[in-house]
Write a protein that holds these residues in place. Structure first.
Motif, mmCIF file in Angstrom:
data_model
loop_
_atom_site.group_PDB
_atom_site.id
_atom_site.type_symbol
_atom_site.label_atom_id
_atom_site.label_comp_id
_atom_site.label_asym_id
_atom_site.label_seq_id
_atom_site.Cartn_x
_atom_site.Cartn_y
_atom_site.Cartn_z
ATOM 1 N N TYR A 105 0.808 -1.232 0.000
ATOM 2 C CA TYR A 105 0.000 0.000 0.000
ATOM 3 C C TYR A 105 0.843 1.284 0.000
ATOM 4 C CZ TYR A 105 -3.602 3.349 1.447
ATOM 5 O OH TYR A 105 -4.438 4.431 1.530
ATOM 6 N N ASN A 145 -7.800 8.299 -5.544
ATOM 7 C CA ASN A 145 -7.528 9.533 -4.784
ATOM 8 C C ASN A 145 -6.585 10.490 -5.507
ATOM 9 O OD1 ASN A 145 -7.573 11.232 -2.346
ATOM 10 N ND2 ASN A 145 -5.428 10.622 -2.213
ATOM 11 N N THR A 200 -5.383 0.259 -3.685
ATOM 12 C CA THR A 200 -6.073 0.838 -2.527
ATOM 13 C C THR A 200 -7.247 -0.066 -2.141
ATOM 14 O OG1 THR A 200 -7.614 2.220 -3.764
ATOM 15 C CG2 THR A 200 -5.426 3.159 -3.323
ATOM 16 N N SER A 201 -7.815 0.207 -0.989
ATOM 17 C CA SER A 201 -8.766 -0.756 -0.409
ATOM 18 C C SER A 201 -10.171 -0.695 -1.030
ATOM 19 C CB SER A 201 -8.902 -0.489 1.080
ATOM 20 O OG SER A 201 -9.564 0.750 1.286
ATOM 21 N N LYS A 202 -10.516 0.434 -1.629
ATOM 22 C CA LYS A 202 -11.885 0.670 -2.117
ATOM 23 C C LYS A 202 -12.919 0.438 -1.015
ATOM 24 C CE LYS A 202 -11.387 0.496 -7.016
ATOM 25 N NZ LYS A 202 -11.946 0.087 -8.292
HETATM 26 C C1 FAD Z 1 -11.541 16.425 -4.163
HETATM 27 C C2 FAD Z 1 -11.676 15.198 -3.297
HETATM 28 C C3 FAD Z 1 -12.933 14.745 -2.915
HETATM 29 C C4 FAD Z 1 -13.068 13.612 -2.111
HETATM 30 N N1 FAD Z 1 -14.325 13.191 -1.767
HETATM 31 C C5 FAD Z 1 -14.468 12.102 -0.985
HETATM 32 C C6 FAD Z 1 -15.757 11.654 -0.609
HETATM 33 O O1 FAD Z 1 -16.790 12.254 -0.936
HETATM 34 N N2 FAD Z 1 -15.845 10.523 0.154
HETATM 35 C C7 FAD Z 1 -14.729 9.828 0.563
HETATM 36 O O2 FAD Z 1 -14.873 8.817 1.258
HETATM 37 N N3 FAD Z 1 -13.505 10.262 0.241
HETATM 38 C C8 FAD Z 1 -13.331 11.359 -0.516
HETATM 39 N N4 FAD Z 1 -12.075 11.773 -0.855
HETATM 40 C C9 FAD Z 1 -10.910 11.105 -0.241
HETATM 41 C C10 FAD Z 1 -10.308 9.919 -1.011
HETATM 42 O O3 FAD Z 1 -10.120 10.247 -2.345
HETATM 43 C C11 FAD Z 1 -11.138 8.650 -0.924
HETATM 44 O O4 FAD Z 1 -11.496 8.386 0.414
HETATM 45 C C12 FAD Z 1 -10.359 7.437 -1.444
HETATM 46 O O5 FAD Z 1 -9.963 7.653 -2.768
HETATM 47 C C13 FAD Z 1 -11.216 6.203 -1.348
HETATM 48 O O6 FAD Z 1 -10.595 5.117 -1.937
HETATM 49 P P1 FAD Z 1 -10.086 3.884 -1.074
HETATM 50 O O7 FAD Z 1 -11.157 3.440 -0.150
HETATM 51 O O8 FAD Z 1 -9.542 2.874 -2.014
HETATM 52 O O9 FAD Z 1 -8.917 4.563 -0.240
HETATM 53 P P2 FAD Z 1 -7.694 3.914 0.556
HETATM 54 O O10 FAD Z 1 -6.452 4.514 0.006
HETATM 55 O O11 FAD Z 1 -7.779 2.465 0.602
HETATM 56 O O12 FAD Z 1 -7.864 4.529 2.004
HETATM 57 C C14 FAD Z 1 -8.554 3.854 3.067
HETATM 58 C C15 FAD Z 1 -9.637 4.748 3.611
HETATM 59 O O13 FAD Z 1 -9.064 5.914 4.181
HETATM 60 C C16 FAD Z 1 -9.906 7.046 3.942
HETATM 61 N N5 FAD Z 1 -9.167 7.998 3.107
HETATM 62 C C17 FAD Z 1 -8.192 7.734 2.216
HETATM 63 N N6 FAD Z 1 -7.720 8.880 1.678
HETATM 64 C C18 FAD Z 1 -8.439 9.876 2.234
HETATM 65 C C19 FAD Z 1 -8.445 11.298 2.084
HETATM 66 N N7 FAD Z 1 -7.601 11.928 1.270
HETATM 67 N N8 FAD Z 1 -9.329 12.012 2.794
HETATM 68 C C20 FAD Z 1 -10.178 11.422 3.643
HETATM 69 N N9 FAD Z 1 -10.224 10.084 3.832
HETATM 70 C C21 FAD Z 1 -9.365 9.320 3.135
HETATM 71 C C22 FAD Z 1 -11.120 6.527 3.191
HETATM 72 O O14 FAD Z 1 -12.149 6.260 4.109
HETATM 73 C C23 FAD Z 1 -10.601 5.252 2.551
HETATM 74 O O15 FAD Z 1 -11.591 4.313 2.302
HETATM 75 C C24 FAD Z 1 -11.911 12.917 -1.670
HETATM 76 C C25 FAD Z 1 -10.650 13.369 -2.063
HETATM 77 C C26 FAD Z 1 -10.528 14.492 -2.874
HETATM 78 C C27 FAD Z 1 -9.170 14.951 -3.285
#
Ligand code: FAD
Length: 485
Positions: free
Chosen positions: A224, A343, A236-238
């Motif tokens: 990761y 992200n 990433t975890s989605k």
């Molecule tokens: C402009 C913008 C808008 C966004 N809008 C949202 C949204 O509406 N809902 C949302 O859940 N996330 C949002 N994010 C944050 C992030 O992009 C997503 O949480 C992430 O891409 C989800 O994919 P993942 O579960 O595979 O993440 P992973 O990389 O697997 O991360 C694990 C968990 O950590 C949290 N996380 C990870 N990165 C972030 C971050 N930058 N900010 C806050 N939490 C994070 C999420 O809950 C995620 O599921 C946004 C980011 C940006 C830049």
């Protein structure tokens, strides 16, 4: 004693504090979701909601009880259920942001009229009021907030097991038959071609959320920290959408991750890196809890008068993934088709919209709210403000992404771009990041640029320059105002 377990974004049975609180006291349980089309996040989120509710209803039925699903005016329906079951109390998980705050406010009014209590439960790592600086102040910068959370990590409440039988908790009154159906508007939405295509990319519900956790941990967690920035990698975890709907309790997830640290096949550094991202989510909720206006206003108030442009054509091009900048278009098409975007690409598309097209972050936030399945009031507002540069954690330099440089760095082989923009498949990778800069080369291989793929209307260098001029002017204007005052 009859308790209404009012569900919002806690569509699970495991680690459900309101549910367990009622079960421990041998209460009769009415479990209900109230869908008021006036109080929604967005369409993509609703499409997930529909299947998540059906999924939970099935599980609750298997345990001998029912999930009620009511559609229409929130206060009216809430009141109807309280009366029908002669409810004594309402238990629920408190949520930040809209539409939850409005509904929680209405619920309080209705409970007041019925003279019954409304008891909130927290589902954060720690209640926000317990995460304060030494001076008892609120954190507004991520790193110290995160360090504080780490000191409290071992004190995160131990998760409750899911109940294994709800038969005994069923109230004597039978529900009205219409309360057992999926709300009509959600049913209609889930049958549209758009929703079906989007949802086909996902597995919905609590059980699937845990399968996803285990799959991610076994196959991707150790890589990761290195791979998470590369959108073509399944790195990433989605889990964001499962967390958003509360199909997954973040506390239970944390305990699970902490448990993995004892297993030699797991890299502790990688686990910590993942927990750090979960802390970002926590930070978003924390900020919105203390600053409910953050959804609508810039954290740095000087940006509230920023001279954003009003250009519906540029906005539309961005929404449709037709800007002519491949990494931006790929991200926007991924979003439209799957309801999710990586992200890193979220950061790039947000930067293009606010800093190259000079359109307000509120426009982007609104589009994301409607099209992201994981649309979350706190993360969405924080993410947009972070990129726009008007939120917390303002960078010492002004944050500006060059999409071509970023694309070359994080999608070097252009696998991500070509997946979402199949029209670019015939082009060698080295020209894909900025096709407009290679018009002659493309011609020589028979690729007609404006015909087969757009040439950008917005010049990246010039627009960046113009935007920085505006930032500078705004800064001078604000400084002058401060001097005057
Ligand atoms: C402009 C913008 C808008 C966004 N809008 C949202 C949204 O509406 N809902 C949302 O859940 N996330 C949002 N994010 C944050 C992030 O992009 C997503 O949480 C992430 O891409 C989800 O994919 P993942 O579960 O595979 O993440 P992973 O990389 O697997 O991360 C694990 C968990 O950590 C949290 N996380 C990870 N990165 C972030 C971050 N930058 N900010 C806050 N939490 C994070 C999420 O809950 C995620 O599921 C946004 C980011 C940006 C830049």
């Amino acid at each position: 004693m009859t308790s209404l377990i009012w569900l919002q974004r806690d569509l699970r049975l495991s680690d459900h504090a309101p549910l367990m609180h009622a079960i421990k006291r041998n209460c009769k349980l009415v479990i209900a979701y109230f869908h008021d089309p006036k109080h929604i996040i967005g369409e993509a989120n609703n499409a997930w909601l529909a299947d998540s509710l059906l999924n939970l209803q099935k599980t609750i039925r298997q345990q001998g009880s029912e999930l009620l699903m009511l559609e229409g005016d929130f206060s009216h329906n809430f009141s109807q259920v309280l009366s029908h079951y002669k409810t004594d109390e309402v238990l629920y998980h408190y949520e930040v942001g809209e539409p939850f705050l409005s509904q929680q406010h209405l619920a309080l009014q209705v409970c007041h009229q019925h003279k019954i209590s409304l008891q909130p439960f927290d589902q954060a790592w720690h209640p926000a009021e317990q995460v304060l600086t030494q001076k008892g102040q609120i954190y507004s910068v991520f790193t110290p907030f995160y360090k504080k959370l780490l000191t409290l990590l071992n004190q995160v409440d131990y998760p409750y097991d899911a109940p294994d039988n709800l038969q005994q908790t069923k109230p004597a009154q039978t529900p009205r038959p219409e309360w057992l159906n999926l709300p009509a508007s959600l049913n209609k939405l889930r049958q549209t071609a758009w929703a079906q295509r989007m949802i086909s990319h996902w597995q919905i519900g609590e059980h699937q959320a845990w399968l996803q956790v285990k799959n991610f941990c076994e196959n991707s967690l150790n890589d990761y920290p290195i791979q998470r920035d590369y959108p073509a990698e399944p790195a990433t975890s989605k889990l964001s959408v499962h967390l958003q709907f509360g199909e997954l309790s973040v506390r239970e997830l944390l305990h699970y991750l902490q448990g993995l640290k004892a297993q030699p096949e797991y890299d502790v550094h990688a686990i910590d890196s993942f927990i750090r991202q979960l802390a970002w989510r926590e930070f978003g909720r924390y900020l919105l809890h203390f600053n409910p206006l953050l959804e609508n206003q810039s954290f740095q108030s000087k940006f509230n008068n920023f001279p954003w442009d009003d250009d519906p054509d540029n906005l539309r091009d961005w929404q449709l993934g037709q800007t002519g900048v491949p990494i931006i278009d790929a991200g926007m098409r991924e979003l439209w088709q799957t309801g999710w975007m990586h992200n890193r690409v979220r950061m790039l598309v947000a930067s293009w919209l606010t800093k190259n097209a000079n359109l307000s972050w509120r426009e982007g936030q609104a589009w994301f709210a409607n099209t992201l399945i994981d649309a979350d009031p706190a993360n969405n507002a924080m993410g947009w403000q972070w990129v726009a540069g008007c939120g917390v954690d303002a960078a010492p330099y002004y944050r500006l992404f060059n999409p071509v440089v970023q694309s070359t760095r994080f999608d070097t082989q252009t696998e991500y771009i070509k997946h979402w923009l199949p029209e670019l498949k015939p082009i060698p990778a080295k020209w894909v990041h900025a096709p407009w800069q290679h018009q002659n080369e493309l011609k020589s291989i028979g690729f007609d640029l404006p015909k087969q793929y757009r040439i950008p209307k917005i010049d990246l260098a010039q627009s960046r320059h113009n935007h920085l001029d505006r930032v500078q002017a705004q800064k001078s204007y604000t400084q002058a105002l401060q001097l005057q005052n």
